[in-house]
Design a protein around this motif. Structure first.
Motif, PDB file in Angstrom:
ATOM      1  N   ARG A   1      19.411  -6.954  25.833  1.00  0.00           N
ATOM      2  CA  ARG A   1      18.131  -6.980  25.132  1.00  0.00           C
ATOM      3  C   ARG A   1      17.561  -8.406  25.106  1.00  0.00           C
ATOM      4  NH1 ARG A   1      19.388  -4.056  20.719  1.00  0.00           N
ATOM      5  NH2 ARG A   1      18.705  -2.174  21.765  1.00  0.00           N
ATOM      6  N   GLY A   2      16.319  -8.528  25.497  1.00  0.00           N
ATOM      7  CA  GLY A   2      15.628  -9.808  25.448  1.00  0.00           C
ATOM      8  C   GLY A   2      15.822 -10.707  26.664  1.00  0.00           C
TER       9      GLY A   2
ATOM     10  N   HIS B   1      24.013  -3.706  35.851  1.00  0.00           N
ATOM     11  CA  HIS B   1      23.044  -4.783  35.715  1.00  0.00           C
ATOM     12  C   HIS B   1      21.852  -4.269  34.937  1.00  0.00           C
ATOM     13  CE1 HIS B   1      21.169  -2.845  39.241  1.00  0.00           C
ATOM     14  NE2 HIS B   1      20.086  -3.570  38.990  1.00  0.00           N
ATOM     15  N   ASN B   2      21.007  -5.189  34.561  1.00  0.00           N
ATOM     16  CA  ASN B   2      19.822  -4.821  33.793  1.00  0.00           C
ATOM     17  C   ASN B   2      18.572  -4.902  34.661  1.00  0.00           C
ATOM     18  OD1 ASN B   2      20.081  -7.701  33.912  1.00  0.00           O
ATOM     19  ND2 ASN B   2      18.560  -7.876  32.292  1.00  0.00           N
TER      20      ASN B   2
ATOM     21  N   ILE C   1      20.720  -0.825  33.088  1.00  0.00           N
ATOM     22  CA  ILE C   1      20.248  -0.774  31.709  1.00  0.00           C
ATOM     23  C   ILE C   1      18.883  -1.430  31.646  1.00  0.00           C
ATOM     24  CG2 ILE C   1      20.685  -1.567  29.353  1.00  0.00           C
ATOM     25  CD1 ILE C   1      23.689  -1.321  29.993  1.00  0.00           C
ATOM     26  N   ALA C   2      17.946  -0.719  30.997  1.00  0.00           N
ATOM     27  CA  ALA C   2      16.573  -1.217  30.854  1.00  0.00           C
ATOM     28  C   ALA C   2      16.095  -0.856  29.450  1.00  0.00           C
ATOM     29  CB  ALA C   2      15.666  -0.609  31.905  1.00  0.00           C
TER      30      ALA C   2
ATOM     31  N   ASN D   1      12.302  -0.462  33.442  1.00  0.00           N
ATOM     32  CA  ASN D   1      12.447   0.755  34.242  1.00  0.00           C
ATOM     33  C   ASN D   1      13.886   0.834  34.753  1.00  0.00           C
ATOM     34  OD1 ASN D   1      12.353   2.836  36.073  1.00  0.00           O
ATOM     35  ND2 ASN D   1      10.697   1.987  37.299  1.00  0.00           N
ATOM     36  N   SER D   2      14.618   1.853  34.331  1.00  0.00           N
ATOM     37  CA  SER D   2      16.036   1.964  34.718  1.00  0.00           C
ATOM     38  C   SER D   2      16.258   2.689  36.038  1.00  0.00           C
ATOM     39  CB  SER D   2      16.834   2.653  33.610  1.00  0.00           C
ATOM     40  OG  SER D   2      16.452   4.009  33.486  1.00  0.00           O
TER      41      SER D   2
END
Length: 125
Positions: free
Chosen positions: A19-20, A74-75, A111-112, A80-81
């Motif tokens: 997050r962030g 990964h993010n 992860i998004a 958009n995942s």
């Protein structure tokens, strides 16, 4: 050291880690024979929409730490995942490399925000 039973187990733990962040970060989770994560490894940090990943870096620590299997993730800072064509391509390469090395790639998560995509759940692994 709870055993991993589903992609949700991993995603719920890592959503707050990502997050962030404004850049992509690629992780490898090392698991023992009981499917317990015993180490989290940051493999690479990239730009807003790309992260350079090579099998050598993904499996280097997994080999030295005698991991039975790994989960990669990964993010996507974009929120958009959905896996990109490059995400799918590198996952296939990593799965093949893992088969050769005897270290199974159990899943690849993207992860998004509060959402995630599991390659296993999508039938991509």
């Amino acid at each position: 050291k709870k055993p991993i039973k589903s992609p949700e187990d991993i995603a719920m733990y890592f959503i707050s880690h990502f997050r962030g962040l404004n850049n992509e970060v690629f992780y490898s989770l090392l698991l023992n024979a009981s499917n317990q994560v015993f180490r989290e490894v940051v493999v690479s940090k990239g730009s807003f929409n790309a992260s350079i990943v090579h099998p050598r870096e993904v499996f280097k620590i997994a080999i030295t730490e005698s991991a039975a299997s790994i989960i990669i993730m990964h993010n996507h800072p974009t929120g958009n995942s959905e896996p990109s064509a490059e995400d799918i391509k590198i996952t296939k390469i990593l799965v093949e490399a893992g088969e050769i090395l005897g270290i199974k790639v159990l899943d690849h998560l993207i992860i998004a925000g509060n959402n995630f995509t599991s390659f296993v759940q999508r039938g991509l692994i």
